[in-house]
Design a protein around this motif. Structure first.
Motif: not given
Length: 731
Positions: A178-185, A568-575, A604-612, A674-677
């Motif tokens: 787990v500690p070595g799992l990457p994120g967007v990269d 299940y985790v194939a789209l990890w850098p995009l999601i 991708g990566g910048m959700p525009s709907r996050v609040n009321a 994420q969007s660019n990828k």
């Protein structure tokens, strides 16, 4: 030396003429009383109302939901014991959902008071049962006894506990990975091909081996531990390896919950379709309001909990139709490893799937207990205001089961159909813009909503999940034929497994119907396949046939487990989402002018709907955050290759620059890694499109760079001639 084989009635279950093998491990057991379980539920529900840390209150309320209302009902309604593991939590979830949405509809929205009423009702159920029977809670403890847990004679410790050791090793390797799992990269090929991700594949192989060893050794508890280990490896990873929930669309759902919590009501009609199908959002707004826990925290841990409930439903369904415990646990494992569809996030879809799987457990048990069929109506009723599609598959399956006398009483299906139809008619105006039917071609409706490809990684993942899905369905069908030839009933399971394909006769669901169809089929498919796996591990047959069957079971289950995890985790850098990105979008959207617009080339990566505040922006402009990729084409345009090859032309850039700011007070153009990828992954535009658009925005005097970090860049344009027009919602 000759080998003696036991006669098999159900794979993994000895016939009455055979003696249970000595290695069958017994679990602690006793006089199980649902009134006691309800009393415990009422107690923890009361704790959730105390002035305690929000996390502790949330855990207590979750326990109350899981055991309180369901146990209170089943204290008075007798159903087959094998149905209880699923029916208790599912009935509780259905009751909580119905109470929450009815309270909202009737303008009685006072979350703490609602919980008090539920706690008192559950406690009263237990108290009245104790009064009627002359029992007490303390008497329950004296009635419990422990059955002997035995193991096979003359076996070494390692051999006797091999399954548990394999599961433990899987968890140990997972903790190290787990500690070595990457994120967007992460790699375009997904998490299993990035950082310490390959160790996750090793973990799921160990889980499969643990399950098969337990099945071979007729060990129930180790088999259940293997299922838990698989859920940990596949689903808990999404919690511990991330700061915030995955998927942009998760935050759309969090925004709806936030609206209910802020305003104490459902968003107005015309905001989005969630205004009509709001039971899920109301339920979790109630949960967060009572406990004080942030909705984003609930969303973060949501997926593993849903998979535990699904595993319980699969196990219970297998048991109520007479499958052995080993077969039932194997079915739960198969359902887990073959579920690559990412529909377990914080969403109405995930909640409704759990409810419908529980409903089907009750219907499958109803030939033995008609009361189960009546209870199934209540569970179904909770799904109707929760999700648009799932109830219609559920009612179709119920009609088939009742018509073919596989469920009782037969009028249950008519009641369910009436509920679904009435709700649809009442909300028809909201549905018509999306279309009731999308065509009568099953092949067309089965087409994915993504028809383009930009990288070999996308083609690889698509091939893996398609082959896996086809293999699961065809194997289930072959196992149904195999079981039928051996005089085992398969009609009810066949309906559960394959009825969802009927949805393709009239609906594509925006290109996502095929994913739902596969997801819905997993309950029945897993139970159909499980007896064959158990029979193979038991060594039915002789000589080469036995060795070949066992090899197919081992290799097949292991390969499917790895393929399912990859899907299940194939789209990890995009999601993958980061806390910094979510916080930035919270800042930009909070109290934004209603004439604000947010534009991305692809989500991708910048959700525009996050609040009321999303609601007022949506009512003013329903397309305020629609990405450019939606504007240019609908994904099925025959000229798509040409559009991809030419965008962005000078005209496109000029149009983009003008249209984004037309009639807008503040406009944002947003780029993220994420969007660019995703653009490169799916081949939305030509390879240099992102750079060309960003360069044009940088050169234009209309735009100002307000944030840049790595590939994340936010540009803003303000029309200074327009006065601000904040909606000023109360908080």
């Amino acid at each position: 030396m000759t080998a003696t084989l036991e006669p098999i009635v159900d794979a993994g279950k000895p016939s009455r003429m055979s003696t249970p093998p000595p290695m069958w491990h017994r679990l602690p057991a006793g006089q199980f009383r649902l009134a006691d379980l309800a009393a415990v539920g009422a107690a923890v529900g009361a704790i959730a109302l105390m002035d305690l840390p929000s996390t502790m209150r949330a855990v207590c309320l979750a326990v109350f939901m899981a055991i309180g209302p369901g146990a209170a009902v089943l204290t008075w309604v007798r159903i087959p014991r094998p149905a209880l593991p699923s029916s208790v939590p599912v009935l509780g979830a259905a009751i909580i959902t119905l109470v929450a949405i009815v309270a909202m509809w009737s303008y009685r929205w006072r979350p703490p008071d609602i919980l008090w009423v539920e706690v008192v009702a559950v406690a009263a159920s237990s108290a009245f049962w104790y009064y009627r029977t002359g029992n007490t809670v303390m008497a329950a403890g004296r009635q419990w006894r422990r059955r002997t847990v035995v193991g096979p004679a003359r076996r070494s410790f390692v051999r006797q506990n091999l399954s548990l050791l394999l599961s433990g090793l899987a968890i140990a390797v997972w903790v190290a990975a787990v500690p070595g799992l990457p994120g967007v990269d992460a790699s375009y090929y997904g998490l299993l091909f990035s950082g310490t991700g390959p160790l996750l594949a090793v973990c799921i192989v160990l889980c499969s081996s643990a399950l098969l060893v337990a099945v071979r050794g007729r060990q129930l508890l180790p088999a259940a531990v293997a299922v838990g280990a698989a859920i940990t490896v596949a689903r808990v990873t999404t919690v511990v390896a991330t700061e915030v929930p995955l998927y942009d669309w998760t935050y759309k759902h969090l925004a709806v919950v936030d609206y209910i919590m802020v305003h104490g009501r459902i968003a107005p009609d015309g905001t989005d379709i969630y205004a009509q199908w709001s039971a899920f959002f109301v339920t979790w707004a109630w949960f967060c309001e009572v406990t004080g826990i942030p909705a984003i925290t609930v969303a973060h841990v949501f997926a593993p909990v849903m998979h535990v409930l699904i595993a319980l439903a699969v196990y219970s369904a297998a048991r109520v139709i007479g499958r052995s415990r080993r077969t039932a646990v194997t079915a739960a494992f198969i359902a887990e490893i073959t579920n690559w569809v990412g529909q377990d996030y914080f969403s109405p879809q995930a909640w409704s799937v759990v409810l419908v799987f529980g409903m089907l457990v009750l219907l499958l048990a109803s030939p033995r207990s008609p009361a189960c069929g009546v209870l199934a109506i209540g569970v179904f009723a909770a799904t109707v205001p929760t999700h648009q599609l799932t109830p219609f598959w559920a009612v179709g399956a119920a009609c088939l089961l009742c018509a073919l006398k596989a469920a009782r009483p037969r009028w249950v299906a008519l009641v369910m159909a009436a509920i679904a139809a009435a709700y649809l008619v009442l909300n028809l105006e909201a549905v018509l813009p999306y279309g009731l039917l999308s065509g009568g071609s099953p092949l067309s409706n089965a087409t994915s909503n993504i028809l383009t490809s930009g990288l070999p990684a996308k083609d690889f993942t698509s091939a893996v999940v398609r082959v896996l899905s086809i293999l699961v369905v065809l194997t289930a069908f072959a196992c149904a034929v195999w079981s039928r030839r051996r005089k085992r009933p398969v009609l009810a399971l066949g309906i559960v497994a394959f009825s969802s394909f009927g949805l393709l006769l009239g609906q594509s669901y925006g290109g996502e119907a095929i994913f739902r169809v596969y997801l819905y089929s997993l309950l029945g498919c897993a139970i159909l396949i499980a007896p064959a796996v158990v029979a193979a591990m038991d060594g039915v047959g002789g000589g080469v046939r036995r060795v070949l069957a066992r090899a197919v079971a081992v290799i097949g289950l292991t390969g499917v487990a790895v393929a399912g995890l990859h899907g299940y985790v194939a789209l990890w850098p995009l999601i993958f989402e980061t806390r910094a990105q979510v916080d930035l979008m919270e800042t930009l959207t909070r109290d934004a002018d209603i004439r604000t617009r947010f534009v991305m080339l692809r989500l991708g990566g910048m959700p525009s709907r996050v609040n009321a505040d999303y609601a007022e922006l949506t009512r003013f402009n329903p397309y305020y955050d629609e990405p450019v990729s939606y504007d240019l084409w609908d994904g099925r345009d025959p000229n798509l290759p040409q559009l991809k090859a030419t965008f962005p032309s000078e005209d496109d850039l000029r149009t983009l620059n003008d249209d984004v700011t037309d009639g807008v007070y503040t406009a944002y153009v947003i780029f993220s890694e994420q969007s660019n990828k995703a653009i490169r992954y799916y081949g939305d535009f030509r390879p240099d499109a992102v750079g060309l658009v960003q360069d044009a925005i940088r050169r234009s005097p209309k735009w100002t760079l307000v944030h840049e970090h790595g590939e994340t860049a936010v540009f803003r344009s303000v029309n200074e001639y327009w006065a601000p027009h904040n909606h000023g919602g109360e908080r």
